[in-house]
Design a protein around this motif. Structure first.
Motif, mmCIF file in Angstrom:
data_model
loop_
_atom_site.group_PDB
_atom_site.id
_atom_site.type_symbol
_atom_site.label_atom_id
_atom_site.label_comp_id
_atom_site.label_asym_id
_atom_site.label_seq_id
_atom_site.Cartn_x
_atom_site.Cartn_y
_atom_site.Cartn_z
ATOM 1 N N CYS A 431 -47.296 -34.944 2.389
ATOM 2 C CA CYS A 431 -46.900 -35.506 1.093
ATOM 3 C C CYS A 431 -48.033 -35.253 0.096
ATOM 4 N N GLN A 432 -47.808 -34.345 -0.808
ATOM 5 C CA GLN A 432 -48.808 -33.998 -1.811
ATOM 6 C C GLN A 432 -48.499 -34.754 -3.100
ATOM 7 N N SER A 433 -49.537 -35.329 -3.699
ATOM 8 C CA SER A 433 -49.320 -36.162 -4.880
ATOM 9 C C SER A 433 -50.482 -35.999 -5.855
ATOM 10 N N ASP A 434 -50.220 -36.478 -7.047
ATOM 11 C CA ASP A 434 -51.222 -36.507 -8.104
ATOM 12 C C ASP A 434 -51.325 -37.951 -8.567
ATOM 13 N N ALA A 435 -52.438 -38.601 -8.283
ATOM 14 C CA ALA A 435 -52.585 -40.017 -8.610
ATOM 15 C C ALA A 435 -54.055 -40.342 -8.805
ATOM 16 N N ASN A 436 -54.320 -41.331 -9.650
ATOM 17 C CA ASN A 436 -55.676 -41.832 -9.873
ATOM 18 C C ASN A 436 -55.583 -43.330 -10.138
ATOM 19 N N PRO A 437 -56.066 -44.179 -9.260
ATOM 20 C CA PRO A 437 -56.790 -43.859 -8.020
ATOM 21 C C PRO A 437 -55.878 -43.220 -6.977
ATOM 22 N N PRO A 438 -56.465 -42.615 -5.963
ATOM 23 C CA PRO A 438 -55.647 -41.919 -4.974
ATOM 24 C C PRO A 438 -54.656 -42.855 -4.295
#
Length: 664
Positions: A431-438
């Motif tokens: 599952c690849q994602s783009d998030a901040n914080p992770p």
């Protein structure tokens, strides 16, 4: 022995009663004086077995009686469930029967000094708590606390305190200024305190500072006096430019350090023309060649302490200094969608006419001192620089990293080694994602939107099966929100071994079906053949007949021209029969047309005008009707001979009977 006595009594009491210790919180010793009051702040916690306080006794000078196993002493206060009977009117209980054991004694006497014993009773649980009381004849003086160092014009806080608290008593300062008074009555601290915020002047050095204790009638009960030691630098230090006028880079400048007064006297001067202090015993400073980046120059006149005069700006032409990026709003972390306000800041510039620019990741973004984002997005994150220039030059701030926090987005499922794989191998879905914080938690769902109860970033299928084929989705969660990926398809193919097994099973099944079909066709043809023969018998003329032998022996009949014998088929599992036609001249053809064509007729049409044989298997005696055996039976196959029995022209027959001899 004085210290060990209460401890031994406590241990003896615990051993005797088996009680769980109570928990108390109160000052160890309380201070007061004759005629004043005293507050005894106290809290307690009963053992688990106790719920409410049943009895409370306050002793003065108590002792434990070994004979009666009770405490003896002066009872100041006694309270039970049914009544409250204070022994001393000066004593007031301000607590409750659950957790508060606060007392007040007003007024107190010198003879009250000593140990107070607080006897607590809750059911079968009992406890004696010791509290120290110190009563003096006169009020003790307050204590003044000064900071380690007092300098002129530096605001300090002076504290006057007394380990005593009773309403109506207060502390008073001899100096004027903002005063904050407070009284603390807690199980940890009992005190009266006054804080004076004071900004000393150099003229205050050597003066007396007094703190007084006043009673409710504003009479002075005691006081404490200290002498102020104000460590101030030289008074009114200034820096004077000896050659005033416009200063440009490379000019020679002479400065003079002047002060009004100093305590103690000035021993040296400190200059900082280039930001680096330079000590000198002379009050003059010469700069032979001033730099364009010369900062404002200050002079410090020093004795034990240094006093710095106001800075003198030489007004040298130079580029802006100390450029940096300031975050105005929000005050803390930046989340996606927030309003963000950045400001470009610098310390000084000559000339003051400046222009501002912004760069993001090294690329010019916009002009202006303010940089605003009405609704910031993750794409706005990056490295920002602020640039300030004037007619002399340009200065750039350090890179300021703008981090934007946002919920998981752009989630997708990647399949390794590929979307299509043969069963039995290892497949990893990531599952690849783009998030901040992770993302801190992942969830997996199958093609039926059912949770797989897997919470790692990778979903491992080892070994993978054909049943695993389908679409998969993942969900990522961080503290800002949740994101879901679009479905990703995994196709699992059969392995060659599985295909071979299934092909062999299919071929076997097809062969079984084929055998069943062949057997069915044969059975159908046999059935049709039997039916056609039956129909032939039913549709033949009266000159052909079928005889069944019922195994009943009949008397021999006289043979006539048309008498015949026929095999009885009841002796076999199947029916055997003989269809015999009688040749009667020219009418034979007509008879043939009167009946359905039979299998025998069909055969006779293709035969020569010769002999037709009818083969009959030998049977036992009695299997033929109308025939009487005259000769011994021969072994083997017997047949009948039909002479010129067929189509075409027949030779003239002898008059008499044509017959068929059935030999058996």
């Amino acid at each position: 022995m004085h210290l060990l006595g209460p401890s031994l009594l406590l241990l003896e009491y615990l051993a005797f009663s088996g009680s769980v210790p109570w928990e108390f919180d109160h000052p160890n010793t309380l201070y007061t004086w004759e005629g004043a009051c005293v507050w005894i702040p106290c809290t307690y916690r009963m053992p688990k077995s106790g719920k409410y306080l049943n009895g409370l006794i306050l002793y003065h000078g108590y002792k434990y009686d070994e004979v009666s196993k009770e405490y003896r002493g002066t009872v100041l206060y006694n309270k039970t469930n049914t009544e409250e009977a204070p022994k001393d009117r000066r004593v007031e209980f301000l607590g409750d029967n659950r957790s508060n054991c606060t007392f007040r004694i007003d007024p107190v006497k010198v003879k009250d000094s000593g140990q107070l014993g607080l006897r607590m009773i809750s059911g079968s649980d009992k406890w004696m708590e010791e509290i120290g009381l110190n009563v003096s004849e006169t009020a003790p003086p307050p204590r003044i606390q000064l900071p380690p160092e007092i300098q002129e014009l530096e605001e300090v806080t002076l504290t006057c305190s007394l380990n005593f608290a009773c309403f109506g008593y207060q502390l008073q300062w001899s100096l004027k200024g903002p005063v904050v008074s407070s009284t603390s009555l807690t199980p940890k601290t009992v005190s009266t305190e006054s804080k004076l915020t004071y900004q000393p002047q150099w003229t205050d050095h050597g003066k007396n500072l007094t703190c007084q204790l006043l009673d409710p009638d504003q009479r002075v009960l005691s006081e404490e006096t200290v002498r102020l030691d104000v460590k101030h630098p030289p008074k009114e230090v200034i820096t004077v430019i000896q050659n005033p006028g416009p200063i440009r880079e490379g000019d020679e400048v002479t400065l003079s350090c002047i002060y009004n007064s100093s305590n103690p006297g000035v021993t040296e001067y400190i200059w900082n023309p280039q930001g680096t202090p330079q000590k000198s015993s002379s009050r003059l400073l010469k700069i032979p060649k001033v730099a364009w980046d010369t900062k404002p120059i200050t002079c410090s006149a020093c004795n034990t302490w240094c006093s710095q005069g106001l800075p003198v700006n030489l007004d040298v032409q130079y580029a802006p200094k100390d450029v940096k990026v300031l975050l105005i709003s929000p005050g803390s972390e930046i989340c996606s969608g927030d309003k963000v306000h950045l400001q470009c800041h610098f310390s000084s510039s000559r000339p003051t006419d400046v222009h501002f620019f912004w760069k993001k990741n090294g690329i010019l973004l916009q002009e202006g001192r303010e940089l605003r984002f009405d609704a910031i997005s993750p794409e706005d994150a990056g490295s920002y620089n602020c640039l300030v220039n004037n007619s002399v030059g340009q200065s750039t701030s350090e890179a300021w990293m703008l981090q934007v926090l946002y919920a998981p987005r752009r989630l997708r499922v990647s399949v390794s080694p590929a979307d299509g794989v043969t069963e039995g191998k290892k497949v990893v879905l990531t599952c690849q994602s783009d998030a901040n914080p992770p993302v801190y938690e992942y969830s997996w769902f199958d093609w039926n939107n059912q949770s797989l109860h897997r919470y790692d970033q990778m979903l491992r299928l080892d070994p993978v099966k054909v049943q695993h084929s389908g679409t998969y989705r993942c969900r990522g969660t961080n503290r800002l929100g949740v994101g879901t990926s679009p479905p990703s398809t995994l196709t699992v193919y059969y392995s060659p071994e599985t295909i071979s097994r299934r092909a062999a099973l299919g071929v076997g099944f097809c062969l079984a079906i084929l055998l069943l079909v062949i057997w069915g066709v044969k059975f159908q043809r046999s059935w049709k053949r039997i039916r056609s023969r039956q129909e032939l018998q039913e549709n033949s003329s009266g000159q052909s007949f079928f005889v069944r032998n019922k195994k009943i022996r009949r008397a021999p009949l006289s043979e006539g021209p048309h008498s015949l014998g026929c095999y009885n088929p009841v002796m076999e599992d199947a029916i055997s029969y003989a269809a015999l036609r009688f040749p009667v001249g020219e009418t034979d053809t007509q008879r043939t047309g009167d009946t359905e064509p039979s299998e025998t007729q069909g055969l006779s049409l293709n035969m020569d005008d010769t002999v037709t044989y009818s083969v009959v298997q030998r049977r036992h005696v009695g299997d033929y009707e109308n025939v009487t055996p005259a000769v011994p039976e021969d072994e083997g196959i017997h047949y009948s001979e039909l002479v010129h029995f067929g189509v075409g022209e027949r030779p003239p027959a002898e008059e008499g009977v044509d017959y068929v001899i059935l030999k058996h």
